[in-house]
Design a protein around this motif. Sequence first.
Motif, PDB file in Angstrom:
ATOM      1  N   ARG A 286       0.990  -2.520   1.375  1.00  0.00           N
ATOM      2  CA  ARG A 286       0.492  -3.290   0.427  1.00  0.00           C
ATOM      3  C   ARG A 286      -0.525  -2.950   0.088  1.00  0.00           C
ATOM      4  O   ARG A 286      -1.382  -2.855   0.821  1.00  0.00           O
ATOM      5  CB  ARG A 286       1.336  -4.291  -0.343  1.00  0.00           C
ATOM      6  CG  ARG A 286       3.062  -4.026   0.123  1.00  0.00           C
ATOM      7  CD  ARG A 286       3.626  -3.824  -1.066  1.00  0.00           C
ATOM      8  NE  ARG A 286       4.956  -4.088  -1.410  1.00  0.00           N
ATOM      9  CZ  ARG A 286       5.712  -2.759  -0.860  1.00  0.00           C
ATOM     10  NH1 ARG A 286       5.386  -1.366  -0.508  1.00  0.00           N
ATOM     11  NH2 ARG A 286       7.208  -2.636  -1.070  1.00  0.00           N
ATOM     12  N   ALA A 289      -2.201  -7.120  -3.482  1.00  0.00           N
ATOM     13  CA  ALA A 289      -0.598  -8.114  -3.835  1.00  0.00           C
ATOM     14  C   ALA A 289      -1.004  -9.364  -2.484  1.00  0.00           C
ATOM     15  O   ALA A 289      -1.356  -8.521  -1.670  1.00  0.00           O
ATOM     16  CB  ALA A 289       0.286  -7.343  -3.691  1.00  0.00           C
ATOM     17  N   PRO A 290      -0.822 -10.563  -3.069  1.00  0.00           N
ATOM     18  CA  PRO A 290      -1.316 -11.445  -2.040  1.00  0.00           C
ATOM     19  C   PRO A 290      -0.932 -11.054  -0.268  1.00  0.00           C
ATOM     20  O   PRO A 290       0.531 -10.947  -0.175  1.00  0.00           O
ATOM     21  CB  PRO A 290      -0.853 -12.937  -2.166  1.00  0.00           C
ATOM     22  CG  PRO A 290      -0.940 -12.380  -3.781  1.00  0.00           C
ATOM     23  CD  PRO A 290      -0.597 -11.336  -3.963  1.00  0.00           C
ATOM     24  N   ASP A 328       4.447   3.273  -2.852  1.00  0.00           N
ATOM     25  CA  ASP A 328       5.135   2.872  -3.569  1.00  0.00           C
ATOM     26  C   ASP A 328       5.824   3.733  -4.646  1.00  0.00           C
ATOM     27  O   ASP A 328       5.077   4.753  -5.455  1.00  0.00           O
ATOM     28  CB  ASP A 328       3.848   1.980  -4.389  1.00  0.00           C
ATOM     29  CG  ASP A 328       2.862   1.652  -4.737  1.00  0.00           C
ATOM     30  OD1 ASP A 328       2.046   0.913  -5.668  1.00  0.00           O
ATOM     31  OD2 ASP A 328       3.186   3.179  -5.562  1.00  0.00           O
ATOM     32  N   THR A 334       2.809  -1.563  -7.892  1.00  0.00           N
ATOM     33  CA  THR A 334       1.493  -2.353  -8.741  1.00  0.00           C
ATOM     34  C   THR A 334       0.141  -1.433  -8.049  1.00  0.00           C
ATOM     35  O   THR A 334      -1.146  -2.437  -8.579  1.00  0.00           O
ATOM     36  CB  THR A 334       1.367  -3.231  -8.305  1.00  0.00           C
ATOM     37  OG1 THR A 334       1.213  -3.490  -6.907  1.00  0.00           O
ATOM     38  CG2 THR A 334       2.776  -4.530  -8.174  1.00  0.00           C
ATOM     39  N   THR A 335       0.293  -0.547  -7.468  1.00  0.00           N
ATOM     40  CA  THR A 335      -1.182  -0.039  -6.723  1.00  0.00           C
ATOM     41  C   THR A 335      -1.810   1.065  -8.354  1.00  0.00           C
ATOM     42  O   THR A 335      -1.316   1.698  -8.123  1.00  0.00           O
ATOM     43  CB  THR A 335      -0.926   1.091  -5.750  1.00  0.00           C
ATOM     44  OG1 THR A 335       0.120   0.591  -4.768  1.00  0.00           O
ATOM     45  CG2 THR A 335      -2.065   1.625  -5.045  1.00  0.00           C
TER      46      THR A 335
END
Length: 372
Positions: A286, A289-290, A328, A334-335
Amino acid sequence: MRPDQISGARIETRALTKVYRGARRPAVDAVDLTIEAGEFMTLLGPSGSGKTTTLNMLAGFEEVTSGQIRLDGSDIAPVPPHRRDLGMVFQNYALFPHMTAAENVAFPLKRRKVGKKEIARRVAGALDLVHLGDHAGRLPSQLSGGQQQRVALARAVVFQPRALLLDEPLGALDKKLRESLQLEIARLHKELGITFVFVTHDQEEALALSDRIAVFRDGRIEQVGTPSELYEAPASHFVATFLGDSNVFTGHARDGVVDTGWCRLRAPGGRDQGPVALVVRPERLRIGAPAGPGANVLSATVTDVVYQGAFRRVLVEFDGGVPGQVRDTTATGTTRVGRGQRVEVHWPEDAGVLVPHGAPDAVAGPSPAVVR
């Protein structure tokens, strides 16, 4: 033809070996493989790995140098091809151009001296099975490539073989047609209930169709398992990099940490394992994102973003000069990054797999670290 009319055969090879005169090494080297009755087994590997030679020995088209081939316990290595009760489908269809579809399908029955009424019944059933009942009178030249391959499939099953051998049957077709015929082959396997042995070098095809896959390398079997077992838990560097995309970090493992020389990464397992490759599939990584507790986090620079419809591939170069990739879906991902951007890439500790370190010399790729 219904599943209860054909029973699948159990196929076993024991120390199966093929050596060609003048060759430096065996084309097939002491292969032990068990294919259960009714199973869909795929022989997967790069060119020259021995998968097609193995299939041809099963069919009887290649002489066995040593070892055994057993069909339901009986050694068939000395038995000629036409007496092995095995159907065969080739990449180039191998249809007789001067015969209609029905005549091509009838050919193996005539060779077996089946009566005319029974031939007519079986041919009609076989053509209906592949949805070509209304094309019985057409010549191969009047059929599309996909239709010709369906005729070849019908011809291979019309005499009710115990197993069907398929030698890259979809290799000559375009992507969309190939995917359509994959569904047809899967349906035929389910309906007929016979053993399928399928040769391909296409990893996605193998994952989509198979009950189990035998991965070949240099004449030997590297690993046998279900598609999910091979993808999620490869047993070697070669299997990890040949079957699907991988990020690969090489180093030494100790106490659950891989020391690559430029970073330290948490990995499954706690024992000392010496030289290893930590394999992480690109869909497990990822960006942005956290990161969760215990995650591996690496800084990297985006080198390219490749849009591929259902997903995007983000190519990166990690600090330390090691390339990698993140994948993804375009629908939920969300990239949102661009070339040259600095990012943090992370993945859970349990997302990686440790395998013994060895160079995947049969696989071509952009670098030792990320292989497609």
